[in-house]
Design a protein around this motif. Sequence first.
Motif, mmCIF file in Angstrom:
data_model
loop_
_atom_site.group_PDB
_atom_site.id
_atom_site.type_symbol
_atom_site.label_atom_id
_atom_site.label_comp_id
_atom_site.label_asym_id
_atom_site.label_seq_id
_atom_site.Cartn_x
_atom_site.Cartn_y
_atom_site.Cartn_z
ATOM 1 N N HIS A 150 12.018 -7.568 -9.900
ATOM 2 C CA HIS A 150 11.190 -7.001 -8.828
ATOM 3 C C HIS A 150 10.111 -7.973 -8.368
ATOM 4 O O HIS A 150 9.660 -8.832 -9.121
ATOM 5 C CB HIS A 150 10.547 -5.693 -9.305
ATOM 6 N N LEU A 151 9.716 -7.790 -7.106
ATOM 7 C CA LEU A 151 8.695 -8.650 -6.504
ATOM 8 C C LEU A 151 7.309 -8.028 -6.603
ATOM 9 O O LEU A 151 7.136 -6.829 -6.359
ATOM 10 C CB LEU A 151 8.994 -8.828 -5.014
ATOM 11 N N ILE A 152 6.338 -8.872 -6.929
ATOM 12 C CA ILE A 152 4.934 -8.442 -6.861
ATOM 13 C C ILE A 152 4.439 -8.766 -5.452
ATOM 14 O O ILE A 152 4.398 -9.945 -5.053
ATOM 15 C CB ILE A 152 4.060 -9.191 -7.895
ATOM 16 N N LEU A 153 4.106 -7.750 -4.680
ATOM 17 C CA LEU A 153 3.591 -7.954 -3.321
ATOM 18 C C LEU A 153 2.079 -8.212 -3.398
ATOM 19 O O LEU A 153 1.424 -7.726 -4.331
ATOM 20 C CB LEU A 153 3.833 -6.695 -2.486
ATOM 21 N N PRO A 154 1.529 -8.896 -2.400
ATOM 22 C CA PRO A 154 0.067 -9.073 -2.394
ATOM 23 C C PRO A 154 -0.662 -7.732 -2.512
ATOM 24 O O PRO A 154 -1.688 -7.631 -3.193
ATOM 25 C CB PRO A 154 -0.197 -9.747 -1.040
ATOM 26 N N SER A 155 -0.108 -6.688 -1.875
ATOM 27 C CA SER A 155 -0.793 -5.388 -1.929
ATOM 28 C C SER A 155 -0.691 -4.730 -3.310
ATOM 29 O O SER A 155 -1.503 -3.872 -3.649
ATOM 30 C CB SER A 155 -0.250 -4.454 -0.842
ATOM 31 N N HIS A 156 0.270 -5.138 -4.147
ATOM 32 C CA HIS A 156 0.271 -4.664 -5.541
ATOM 33 C C HIS A 156 -0.973 -5.170 -6.263
ATOM 34 O O HIS A 156 -1.554 -4.485 -7.105
ATOM 35 C CB HIS A 156 1.516 -5.180 -6.292
ATOM 36 N N ARG A 157 -1.368 -6.376 -5.924
ATOM 37 C CA ARG A 157 -2.553 -6.945 -6.581
ATOM 38 C C ARG A 157 -3.823 -6.220 -6.128
ATOM 39 O O ARG A 157 -4.759 -6.055 -6.904
ATOM 40 C CB ARG A 157 -2.651 -8.454 -6.305
ATOM 41 N N LEU A 158 -3.828 -5.797 -4.855
ATOM 42 C CA LEU A 158 -4.994 -5.023 -4.376
ATOM 43 C C LEU A 158 -5.079 -3.702 -5.143
ATOM 44 O O LEU A 158 -6.152 -3.278 -5.570
ATOM 45 C CB LEU A 158 -4.874 -4.734 -2.879
ATOM 46 N N LYS B 230 2.512 1.811 2.566
ATOM 47 C CA LYS B 230 2.332 2.841 1.535
ATOM 48 C C LYS B 230 1.130 2.487 0.652
ATOM 49 O O LYS B 230 0.292 3.329 0.332
ATOM 50 C CB LYS B 230 3.616 2.897 0.686
ATOM 51 N N HIS B 231 1.039 1.227 0.272
ATOM 52 C CA HIS B 231 -0.075 0.780 -0.569
ATOM 53 C C HIS B 231 -1.409 0.915 0.165
ATOM 54 O O HIS B 231 -2.410 1.336 -0.410
ATOM 55 C CB HIS B 231 0.122 -0.684 -0.989
ATOM 56 N N LEU B 232 -1.410 0.556 1.446
ATOM 57 C CA LEU B 232 -2.670 0.625 2.208
ATOM 58 C C LEU B 232 -3.142 2.076 2.330
ATOM 59 O O LEU B 232 -4.349 2.354 2.303
ATOM 60 C CB LEU B 232 -2.509 -0.021 3.588
ATOM 61 N N GLN B 233 -2.179 2.976 2.452
ATOM 62 C CA GLN B 233 -2.536 4.410 2.497
ATOM 63 C C GLN B 233 -3.223 4.826 1.193
ATOM 64 O O GLN B 233 -4.236 5.509 1.209
ATOM 65 C CB GLN B 233 -1.285 5.277 2.720
ATOM 66 N N ILE B 234 -2.649 4.411 0.096
ATOM 67 C CA ILE B 234 -3.244 4.747 -1.212
ATOM 68 C C ILE B 234 -4.648 4.145 -1.312
ATOM 69 O O ILE B 234 -5.590 4.792 -1.769
ATOM 70 C CB ILE B 234 -2.372 4.212 -2.377
ATOM 71 N N LEU B 235 -4.761 2.907 -0.831
ATOM 72 C CA LEU B 235 -6.041 2.192 -0.970
ATOM 73 C C LEU B 235 -7.176 2.847 -0.177
ATOM 74 O O LEU B 235 -8.351 2.617 -0.475
ATOM 75 C CB LEU B 235 -5.872 0.727 -0.556
ATOM 76 N N LYS B 236 -6.812 3.675 0.804
ATOM 77 C CA LYS B 236 -7.853 4.363 1.590
ATOM 78 C C LYS B 236 -8.713 5.256 0.699
ATOM 79 O O LYS B 236 -9.869 5.556 1.012
ATOM 80 C CB LYS B 236 -7.210 5.208 2.691
ATOM 81 N N ALA B 237 -8.128 5.706 -0.411
ATOM 82 C CA ALA B 237 -8.882 6.578 -1.316
ATOM 83 C C ALA B 237 -9.870 5.792 -2.179
ATOM 84 O O ALA B 237 -10.639 6.373 -2.938
ATOM 85 C CB ALA B 237 -7.906 7.348 -2.210
#
Length: 430
Positions: free
Chosen positions: A104-112, A166-173
């Motif tokens: 699996h790939l680690i995306l930059p947004s996984h690190r966020l 999807k990650h950015l949506q989660i990060l809004k919290a």
Amino acid sequence: MKADILLGLQWGDEGKGKIVDVLTPRYDIIARFQGGPNAGHTIEFDQKKFILHTIPSGIFNASTINVVGNGVIIDPFIFNRELDMLKASGIHAENNLMLSKKAHLILPSHRLLDAAYESAKGKAKIGSTLKGIGPTYTDKTARNGIRMGNILRDDFLKRYRDLKEKHLQILKAYEMDLENHELDGLKFKTYEEKWFDALDRMKSIRIIDSEYFINQSLNSGKSLLAEGAQGTMLDVDFGTYPYVTSSNTVTAGVCTGLGIPPHQVGEVLGIFKAYCTRVGSGPFPTELDNTEGQKLRDEGHEFGSTTGRPRRCGWLDLVALKYAVMINGVTRLYMMKADVLNSFAMIKVGTSYYLNNEKIDYVPFEASYEKLKPEWLELEGWHTNINEIRNEKDVPKALDRYVKYIEKQTGVPVSMISVGPDRSQIIHRS
Ligand code: GDP
Ligand code: IMO
Ligand code: MG
């Protein structure tokens, strides 16, 4: 042939990289089976020092194939940096490197996400390396992940954008300044661009069905060593949960992380430091929060290979070591960094724990929550420099007694004692 396994029996950083490098000439294939760039494996020879994060430690031997298995997670940005570091020393890693399509790939947004989750935990933080490990394995098991095999397909960009969204949506919290949050010193946008450049370069590396390659190789008589990352006490099931990493670091992880059936497992080489270290938060019963602990840190240069953080230090935890031997089915032990104890008059070993005033000799469920107090055994130190010793018969008596004590307690032979960071600093025991 059966596949051998080398893995750490403590909280990581036992010296796996060094020993894999030492053993590599005996193997046709070296394969990583779990973890990702949270690992930092150090190899030293000819006055040169390398730290590898994703590339297996067999890469310095031109005739060995190095496989990054399906159980590993890959960050192209970090991977690319590793390729460059090796290239600068004349090592063209691409030539004998293969990557699993299923990794699996680690995306930059996984690190966020990793950063956001850690900071939200406040005092209860795991002490993650912030490489995106937890969120990437979460997406894998939640069936949202993107794999190496996807990068060659037409719908890759769409999948990338969807998952990032999807990650950015989660990060809004979470209260996170996305614009200015830095990843390895770069603003997100710049990091993401470099991540994509790196991904392009990875297309030139062989991306294979690694489970077929590995099984066909074993069946045709090729030898393989599986290289563990992290350590048993950081295993997601058997470690000091929740202060663990997000993968199975134990022998069983080789079956799922490479596709090797259990009956094809040969020797299990378990490596441990002559004392203990841990980086990040979580229980550590034999920790020394005093001048002795500081002395271990100074003598052992105990600073993280991936993050540079000072490692917590303490004496050998025999209860945890026996537990790790049991879970992994260790057939040989390698003792690392014995030289770090050269100048200690006395050496201590934690032989059992006290849990609520009751003496126990197993790792309890409560290990993650309660303060376990060790019972100590004191052994005499060897008061001499052992760094230049290469022959078993020259091992000081006190060190020999220490090693034999561990063998008796674990029921497993100690086949090697490591007496310095260099490739050559090894004592083989018959
Ligand atoms: P790994 O993650 O298990 O590969 O271990 P690390 O590379 O993170 O940490 C081990 C550190 O100890 C590295 O700096 C090695 O160079 C060093 N090292 C390995 N073996 C020995 C040894 O026997 N003695 C000493 N003094 N250092 C060692
Ligand atoms: P190697 O392979 C030591 C620790 C982190 C943290 C916890 C979770 O070099 O032995 P993660 O980034 O995985 O979410 O962090 O695990 N950790 C390690 N500690 N050596 C490692 O790898 C480690 N990889 C992760 O410090 O406590
Ligand atoms: Mg390490």
